[in-house]
Design an enzyme around this catalytic site. Structure first.
Site, short mmCIF file in Angstrom:
data_model
loop_
_atom_site.label_atom_id
_atom_site.label_comp_id
_atom_site.label_asym_id
_atom_site.label_seq_id
_atom_site.Cartn_x
_atom_site.Cartn_y
_atom_site.Cartn_z
N ARG A 166 -3.25 21.88 -14.49
CA ARG A 166 -2.30 20.86 -14.94
C ARG A 166 -2.60 20.38 -16.36
NH1 ARG A 166 0.56 16.11 -11.28
NH2 ARG A 166 1.85 15.32 -12.97
N GLU B 168 -4.76 17.28 -11.36
CA GLU B 168 -5.26 17.69 -12.68
C GLU B 168 -6.76 17.94 -12.70
OE1 GLU B 168 -3.27 15.86 -16.03
OE2 GLU B 168 -5.00 16.27 -17.29
N HIS C 70 -0.75 17.61 -27.03
CA HIS C 70 -0.85 16.18 -26.76
C HIS C 70 -2.12 15.55 -27.33
CE1 HIS C 70 2.55 17.03 -24.25
NE2 HIS C 70 2.59 15.82 -23.74
N ASN D 230 -0.80 19.42 -21.31
CA ASN D 230 -1.14 18.57 -22.45
C ASN D 230 -1.18 19.34 -23.75
OD1 ASN D 230 -1.39 16.14 -21.01
ND2 ASN D 230 -3.36 16.83 -20.23
N HIS E 232 6.96 9.78 -28.56
CA HIS E 232 5.96 10.67 -27.97
C HIS E 232 6.29 12.14 -28.26
CE1 HIS E 232 3.14 12.21 -25.01
NE2 HIS E 232 4.13 12.87 -24.43
N ARG F 7 0.81 -1.23 0.00
CA ARG F 7 0.00 0.00 0.00
C ARG F 7 0.84 1.27 0.00
NH1 ARG F 7 -2.84 -3.11 3.78
NH2 ARG F 7 -4.61 -4.13 2.80
N LYS G 56 7.08 23.09 -14.13
CA LYS G 56 6.21 21.95 -13.81
C LYS G 56 5.89 21.95 -12.32
CE LYS G 56 4.82 17.35 -14.54
NZ LYS G 56 4.87 16.12 -15.28
N GLU H 201 8.99 18.72 -25.34
CA GLU H 201 8.34 19.07 -24.06
C GLU H 201 8.94 20.35 -23.49
OE1 GLU H 201 5.72 17.50 -23.10
OE2 GLU H 201 5.82 15.45 -23.84
N HIS I 115 -1.41 12.52 -29.47
CA HIS I 115 -1.84 11.15 -29.11
C HIS I 115 -2.51 10.48 -30.29
CE1 HIS I 115 -1.84 11.88 -24.48
NE2 HIS I 115 -0.69 11.44 -24.92
N LYS J 171 2.76 11.46 -11.40
CA LYS J 171 1.89 10.59 -12.19
C LYS J 171 2.66 9.30 -12.45
CE LYS J 171 -1.06 13.76 -14.78
NZ LYS J 171 -1.40 14.26 -16.13
P1 NAD Z 1 11.80 5.70 -22.51
O1 NAD Z 1 11.72 5.55 -21.06
O2 NAD Z 1 11.24 4.62 -23.36
O3 NAD Z 1 13.32 5.93 -22.94
C1 NAD Z 1 13.64 6.10 -24.30
C2 NAD Z 1 14.73 5.13 -24.77
O4 NAD Z 1 15.99 5.61 -24.34
C3 NAD Z 1 14.62 3.73 -24.21
O5 NAD Z 1 15.03 2.83 -25.20
C4 NAD Z 1 15.60 3.74 -23.06
O6 NAD Z 1 16.08 2.45 -22.74
C5 NAD Z 1 16.69 4.59 -23.61
N1 NAD Z 1 17.49 5.32 -22.64
C6 NAD Z 1 17.06 5.95 -21.53
N2 NAD Z 1 18.05 6.66 -20.97
C7 NAD Z 1 19.14 6.44 -21.72
C8 NAD Z 1 20.47 6.92 -21.66
N3 NAD Z 1 20.87 7.80 -20.75
N4 NAD Z 1 21.35 6.48 -22.59
C9 NAD Z 1 20.95 5.61 -23.57
N5 NAD Z 1 19.70 5.17 -23.70
C10 NAD Z 1 18.80 5.58 -22.78
O7 NAD Z 1 11.11 7.05 -23.00
P2 NAD Z 1 10.92 8.50 -22.34
O8 NAD Z 1 10.74 9.41 -23.49
O9 NAD Z 1 11.94 8.79 -21.33
O10 NAD Z 1 9.54 8.34 -21.57
C11 NAD Z 1 8.34 8.05 -22.25
C12 NAD Z 1 7.35 7.53 -21.23
O11 NAD Z 1 7.10 8.54 -20.26
C13 NAD Z 1 6.01 7.16 -21.83
O12 NAD Z 1 5.61 5.91 -21.33
C14 NAD Z 1 5.06 8.25 -21.32
O13 NAD Z 1 3.76 7.79 -21.14
C15 NAD Z 1 5.71 8.61 -20.02
N6 NAD Z 1 5.41 9.98 -19.55
C16 NAD Z 1 4.97 10.11 -18.28
C17 NAD Z 1 4.72 11.38 -17.78
C18 NAD Z 1 4.31 11.53 -16.36
O14 NAD Z 1 3.93 12.64 -15.97
N7 NAD Z 1 4.40 10.49 -15.56
C19 NAD Z 1 4.91 12.50 -18.59
C20 NAD Z 1 5.36 12.33 -19.89
C21 NAD Z 1 5.61 11.05 -20.37
N1 GLY Z 2 2.90 15.17 -18.37
C1 GLY Z 2 1.68 15.73 -17.95
C2 GLY Z 2 1.55 15.86 -16.47
O1 GLY Z 2 2.42 15.54 -15.72
O2 GLY Z 2 0.52 16.28 -16.01
#
Ligand code: NAD
Ligand code: GLY
Length: 369
Positions: A245, A241, A252, A249, A269, A125, A231, A189, A256, A147
């Site tokens: 917040r 949100e 987005h 987007n 993305h 939990r 942020k 972003e 999307h 998130k």
């Molecule tokens: P990712 O985590 O898939 O990383 C991108 C690629 O880079 C992967 O292949 C990873 O293994 C590689 N990588 C990471 N760091 C590296 C490094 N230093 N050197 C070499 N390779 C490296 O993608 P991302 O763009 O970081 O994140 C996308 C994800 O984030 C999505 O799932 C999206 O939904 C999520 N997201 C969440 C929020 C939130 O608020 N929680 C906001 C935006 C996006």
């Molecule tokens: N990436 C959108 C949020 O964190 O709200």
């Protein structure tokens, strides 16, 4: 090593974001995050790509600081952001007899950060976790704000929880190994914050484009700091949100639709967000909110950051259907984040459907295609 710190204020607790520009090709973390590790048991969650680059440095440093360290190395990719991966994390936690006062460390991009956070939110939990984001996107966006979650076969990020980390450590050194395309995707972003919050940041990005593309550590640290600051301000105002917040987007809803239509992974993305921002700018121009020159100005910056600006061919009705699956939809109505001016965004459902259809049909008049 230079370091700056800023604090995120949330309902549950405040936490620091450490922004550093280590000169060595390794994350210099222990001195900073140790005070935020609860208990003696630590689980580092990472993936097969990041483990060979950064895991041993992080693990050794924590072991030398007398922690019991377990690791969970997941397969790489958005396709593995699912319940099976969460179960793999739980398996290690159970097999190693982790207790409620353990700490999880997310070592990776947004996929690892979102999953580790969700495992931390749900194991017993709720246990502590720390974000060590290694992509630009995760440093400026996903690691901050709490998130967490995974994808369902029928929808992205549909299962999750709000669960804030105890600390975030963003080290510019990680960009030395990050693929160029991933770095550019993160810049989408970054540009987003300028467009929704602060036109003076747009000026700054234009002035520093060369240093940013050349990975100047000090410039990147300033850039990441400003994004995290924007942020953090939004999260402090609207953690769950229910209002402001949603401005995060921007681009987005359009983006999307592109990601889903093309299949996850075909477009990153951030690439889809870049094109989505062009479409949102075009819509803002059609509604006489911003000028054509302002649209062109942003397009030039996106291009300078090696980002796409032209959407793939998608049937307008398909695009509308995909946009209708957005989490911002209320009472069946698509809501868009648009700009009143550069640096000032708002959410609205009050627009002519014909205008949206025109933007979805083509943005050629803006991109000079
Ligand atoms: P990712 O985590 O898939 O990383 C991108 C690629 O880079 C992967 O292949 C990873 O293994 C590689 N990588 C990471 N760091 C590296 C490094 N230093 N050197 C070499 N390779 C490296 O993608 P991302 O763009 O970081 O994140 C996308 C994800 O984030 C999505 O799932 C999206 O939904 C999520 N997201 C969440 C929020 C939130 O608020 N929680 C906001 C935006 C996006
Ligand atoms: N990436 C959108 C949020 O964190 O709200």
């Amino acid at each position: 090593m230079k370091q700056t710190t800023l604090t995120v204020h949330t309902q549950s607790h405040d936490y620091p974001i450490f922004i550093t520009a280590s000169k060595a090709n390794k994350i210099d973390l222990v001195t900073q995050i140790v005070p935020y590790i609860k208990g003696k048991q630590v689980l580092i969650v990472t993936n097969e790509t990041i483990a060979p680059l950064y895991l041993s440095g992080v693990q050794t440093a924590l072991e030398q600081a007398h922690y019991t360290v377990a690791t969970c190395i997941l397969p790489d990719g958005e396709a593995f952001k699912n319940q099976d991966s969460i179960n793999s994390i739980y398996d290690v936690l159970m097999q190693e007899h982790f207790a409620r006062d353990c700490t999880l460390i997310a070592l990776g991009g947004g996929v690892i950060g979102d999953m580790t956070g969700f495992a931390a939110a749900s194991f017993m939990r709720g246990v502590n976790f720390i974000q060590v984001p290694t992509t630009l996107l995760s440093q400026v966006d996903s690691s901050v704000g709490g998130k967490t979650g995974i994808n369902h076969a029928l929808g992205k990020n549909m299962i999750g929880a709000f669960w804030q980390p105890m600390a975030v450590l963003a080290d510019m050194a990680t960009f030395q190994t990050l693929p160029k395309r991933e770095f550019a995707a993160g810049l989408a972003e970054v540009v987003k914050y300028a467009l929704i919050m602060d036109v003076s940041f747009l000026d700054w990005l234009e002035e520093h484009t060369e240093q940013i593309n050349a990975h100047d550590g000090d410039v990147l640290a300033k850039m990441v700091y400003r994004c995290c600051d924007y942020k953090a301000k939004i999260v402090a105002l609207d953690e769950r949100e229910s209002g402001k917040r949603a401005l995060l987007n921007f681009g987005h809803t359009f983006g999307h639709a592109i990601e889903t239509h093309q299949g996850y992974g075909a477009w990153l993305h951030g690439e889809a967000v870049a094109v989505g921002m062009v479409q949102a700018l075009a819509m803002s121009h059609k509604m006489a909110l911003i000028s054509r020159d302002e649209v062109s100005r942003v397009i030039r910056l996106l291009q300078a950051f090696n980002l796409p600006i032209v959407p793939p061919k998608i049937d307008v009705n398909d695009a509308l259907t995909l946009m209708g699956h957005d989490k911002k939809v209320q009472r069946g109505q698509i809501r868009l984040v648009l700009l009143r001016s550069l640096g000032d965004a708002f959410v609205t459902a009050d627009f002519e459907p014909e205008m949206l259809m025109a933007v979805l049909s083509s943005v050629d008049e803006y991109v000079g295609a």
